[in-house]
Design an enzyme around this catalytic site. Structure first.
Site, PDB file in Angstrom:
ATOM      1  N   HIS A   7       0.823  -1.213   0.000  1.00  0.00           N
ATOM      2  CA  HIS A   7       0.000   0.000   0.000  1.00  0.00           C
ATOM      3  C   HIS A   7       0.852   1.255   0.000  1.00  0.00           C
ATOM      4  CE1 HIS A   7       0.456  -0.646   4.459  1.00  0.00           C
ATOM      5  NE2 HIS A   7       0.567   0.680   4.470  1.00  0.00           N
ATOM      6  N   GLU A  43      -8.320   4.461   9.625  1.00  0.00           N
ATOM      7  CA  GLU A  43      -7.834   4.253   8.261  1.00  0.00           C
ATOM      8  C   GLU A  43      -8.888   3.614   7.374  1.00  0.00           C
ATOM      9  OE1 GLU A  43      -4.725   1.178   9.337  1.00  0.00           O
ATOM     10  OE2 GLU A  43      -5.803   0.154   7.754  1.00  0.00           O
ATOM     11  N   GLN A  60      -3.932   3.498   1.352  1.00  0.00           N
ATOM     12  CA  GLN A  60      -4.332   3.506   2.766  1.00  0.00           C
ATOM     13  C   GLN A  60      -4.476   4.972   3.200  1.00  0.00           C
ATOM     14  OE1 GLN A  60      -1.276   2.719   5.789  1.00  0.00           O
ATOM     15  NE2 GLN A  60      -2.609   1.110   6.583  1.00  0.00           N
ATOM     16  N   HIS A  84       3.809   7.320   3.647  1.00  0.00           N
ATOM     17  CA  HIS A  84       4.747   6.195   3.603  1.00  0.00           C
ATOM     18  C   HIS A  84       4.397   5.247   2.469  1.00  0.00           C
ATOM     19  CE1 HIS A  84       1.473   4.424   6.120  1.00  0.00           C
ATOM     20  NE2 HIS A  84       1.830   3.290   5.539  1.00  0.00           N
ATOM     21  N   GLU A 134       7.467   0.822   5.120  1.00  0.00           N
ATOM     22  CA  GLU A 134       6.844  -0.192   5.968  1.00  0.00           C
ATOM     23  C   GLU A 134       6.988  -1.552   5.299  1.00  0.00           C
ATOM     24  OE1 GLU A 134       2.745   0.773   6.731  1.00  0.00           O
ATOM     25  OE2 GLU A 134       2.268  -1.205   7.520  1.00  0.00           O
TER      26      GLU A 134
HETATM   27  C1  MC0 Z   1       8.968  11.759  10.083  1.00  0.00           C
HETATM   28  N1  MC0 Z   1       9.924  12.051   9.170  1.00  0.00           N
HETATM   29  C2  MC0 Z   1       9.533  11.595   7.982  1.00  0.00           C
HETATM   30  C3  MC0 Z   1       8.264  11.006   8.194  1.00  0.00           C
HETATM   31  N2  MC0 Z   1       7.953  11.110   9.506  1.00  0.00           N
HETATM   32  N3  MC0 Z   1      10.124  11.640   6.780  1.00  0.00           N
HETATM   33  C4  MC0 Z   1       9.450  11.089   5.746  1.00  0.00           C
HETATM   34  N4  MC0 Z   1       8.226  10.510   5.864  1.00  0.00           N
HETATM   35  C5  MC0 Z   1       7.609  10.458   7.068  1.00  0.00           C
HETATM   36  N5  MC0 Z   1       6.402   9.890   7.171  1.00  0.00           N
HETATM   37  C6  MC0 Z   1      11.163  12.790   9.405  1.00  0.00           C
HETATM   38  C7  MC0 Z   1      10.864  14.146  10.039  1.00  0.00           C
HETATM   39  O1  MC0 Z   1      10.565  15.106   9.065  1.00  0.00           O
HETATM   40  C8  MC0 Z   1      12.154  14.439  10.769  1.00  0.00           C
HETATM   41  O2  MC0 Z   1      13.091  14.963   9.857  1.00  0.00           O
HETATM   42  C9  MC0 Z   1      12.626  13.052  11.198  1.00  0.00           C
HETATM   43  O3  MC0 Z   1      11.987  12.107  10.347  1.00  0.00           O
HETATM   44  C10 MC0 Z   1      12.227  12.761  12.644  1.00  0.00           C
HETATM   45  O4  MC0 Z   1      10.802  12.856  12.708  1.00  0.00           O
HETATM   46  P1  MC0 Z   1      10.011  13.354  13.979  1.00  0.00           P
HETATM   47  O5  MC0 Z   1       8.572  13.196  13.719  1.00  0.00           O
HETATM   48  O6  MC0 Z   1      10.524  14.673  14.383  1.00  0.00           O
HETATM   49  O7  MC0 Z   1      10.501  12.385  15.101  1.00  0.00           O
HETATM   50  P2  MC0 Z   1      10.211  10.959  15.571  1.00  0.00           P
HETATM   51  O8  MC0 Z   1      11.557  10.330  15.604  1.00  0.00           O
HETATM   52  O9  MC0 Z   1       9.412  11.081  16.829  1.00  0.00           O
HETATM   53  O10 MC0 Z   1       9.270  10.191  14.505  1.00  0.00           O
HETATM   54  C11 MC0 Z   1       9.698   9.761  13.254  1.00  0.00           C
HETATM   55  C12 MC0 Z   1       9.390   8.245  13.081  1.00  0.00           C
HETATM   56  C13 MC0 Z   1       7.924   8.025  13.474  1.00  0.00           C
HETATM   57  C14 MC0 Z   1       9.650   7.892  11.637  1.00  0.00           C
HETATM   58  C15 MC0 Z   1      10.302   7.422  13.988  1.00  0.00           C
HETATM   59  O11 MC0 Z   1       7.096   8.823  12.646  1.00  0.00           O
HETATM   60  C16 MC0 Z   1       7.487   6.597  13.411  1.00  0.00           C
HETATM   61  O12 MC0 Z   1       7.727   5.805  14.331  1.00  0.00           O
HETATM   62  N6  MC0 Z   1       6.796   6.176  12.318  1.00  0.00           N
HETATM   63  C17 MC0 Z   1       6.347   4.780  12.151  1.00  0.00           C
HETATM   64  C18 MC0 Z   1       4.936   4.568  12.617  1.00  0.00           C
HETATM   65  C19 MC0 Z   1       3.929   5.343  11.808  1.00  0.00           C
HETATM   66  O13 MC0 Z   1       4.258   6.291  11.088  1.00  0.00           O
HETATM   67  N7  MC0 Z   1       2.604   4.979  11.956  1.00  0.00           N
HETATM   68  C20 MC0 Z   1       1.508   5.620  11.241  1.00  0.00           C
HETATM   69  C21 MC0 Z   1       1.014   4.755  10.151  1.00  0.00           C
HETATM   70  P3  MC0 Z   1      13.973  16.246  10.198  1.00  0.00           P
HETATM   71  O14 MC0 Z   1      14.798  16.480   8.957  1.00  0.00           O
HETATM   72  O15 MC0 Z   1      13.005  17.347  10.519  1.00  0.00           O
HETATM   73  O16 MC0 Z   1      14.797  15.818  11.380  1.00  0.00           O
HETATM   74  S1  MC0 Z   1       0.216   3.316  10.812  1.00  0.00           S
HETATM   75  C22 MC0 Z   1       0.064   2.222   9.548  1.00  0.00           C
HETATM   76  O17 MC0 Z   1       0.462   2.511   8.471  1.00  0.00           O
HETATM   77  C23 MC0 Z   1      -0.579   0.891   9.906  1.00  0.00           C
HETATM   78  C24 MC0 Z   1      -1.932   1.086  10.529  1.00  0.00           C
HETATM   79  C25 MC0 Z   1      -0.667  -0.090   8.734  1.00  0.00           C
HETATM   80  O18 MC0 Z   1      -0.061   0.140   7.684  1.00  0.00           O
HETATM   81  O19 MC0 Z   1      -1.342  -1.134   8.868  1.00  0.00           O
END
Ligand code: MC0
Length: 144
Positions: A7, A43, A60, A84, A134
């Site tokens: 997705h 979602e 998604q 993503h 992912e």
């Molecule tokens: C954050 N950053 C991204 C981003 N999210 N870059 C590209 N795409 C994204 N989606 C960048 C920010 O701009 C920042 O860059 C750096 O990463 C740190 O981000 P932050 O938000 O300041 O800090 P963190 O470390 O608290 O969070 C980033 C992190 C988090 C990726 C670890 O978003 C995460 O754990 N994501 C995975 C879970 C998730 O997104 N779940 C939602 C979808 P700079 O340059 O400013 O430092 S759930 C889903 O999809 C499920 C239901 C499913 O598929 O079934």
């Protein structure tokens, strides 16, 4: 092996409005919807096509359910858009281990629960050219 695009995750402020945009503009219907409390999202999965391995590809649409969720944080910074990309695999544990060995940060020690009972993990966007990535294994064992 990563066998398909499972997705593309798209973050939005208003899920119902966004679902209606995709329905009225492209004709895509909601295949499945749910709330994932752990991820802090509501979602809708729009099934785009089946794939050769018996799986499918989806859009998604993601709306945050709380202000401290990763999607809410991302929306506040970037506005609506592609959040993503997710690759499908029959074995998310093995893929995550292989990719971790290549020096890419895998965000979870163990896969968590994703859409439709799938098992998911994420790769850090800073290690993937700015793309939050992912990995997904479906509840059915590789297909969904
Ligand atoms: C954050 N950053 C991204 C981003 N999210 N870059 C590209 N795409 C994204 N989606 C960048 C920010 O701009 C920042 O860059 C750096 O990463 C740190 O981000 P932050 O938000 O300041 O800090 P963190 O470390 O608290 O969070 C980033 C992190 C988090 C990726 C670890 O978003 C995460 O754990 N994501 C995975 C879970 C998730 O997104 N779940 C939602 C979808 P700079 O340059 O400013 O430092 S759930 C889903 O999809 C499920 C239901 C499913 O598929 O079934």
């Amino acid at each position: 092996m990563l066998t398909r695009i499972d997705h593309i995750g798209i973050a939005c402020f208003d899920l119902d409005r966004t679902v209606e945009f995709y329905r009225s503009t492209y004709g895509f219907e909601v295949f499945h919807s749910e709330v994932n409390e752990e991820q802090g999202v509501r979602e809708a999965m729009l099934r785009i096509n089946g794939t050769d391995d018996g799986g499918a590809s989806y859009l998604q649409l993601l709306e945050p359910t709380r202000e401290d969720s990763t999607v809410a944080k991302w929306l506040a910074k970037n506005g609506e858009g592609v959040h993503h990309i997710a690759f499908g695999t029959a074995d998310v544990d093995a893929e995550a281990a292989d990719i971790r060995d290549k020096g890419v940060r895998v965000l979870y020690d163990e896969p968590r629960t994703g859409s439709m009972g799938s098992r998911i993990t994420f790769l850090h966007p800073k290690d993937c050219g700015g793309v939050l990535t992912e990995l997904v294994t479906s509840a059915a064992g590789g297909h969904r």
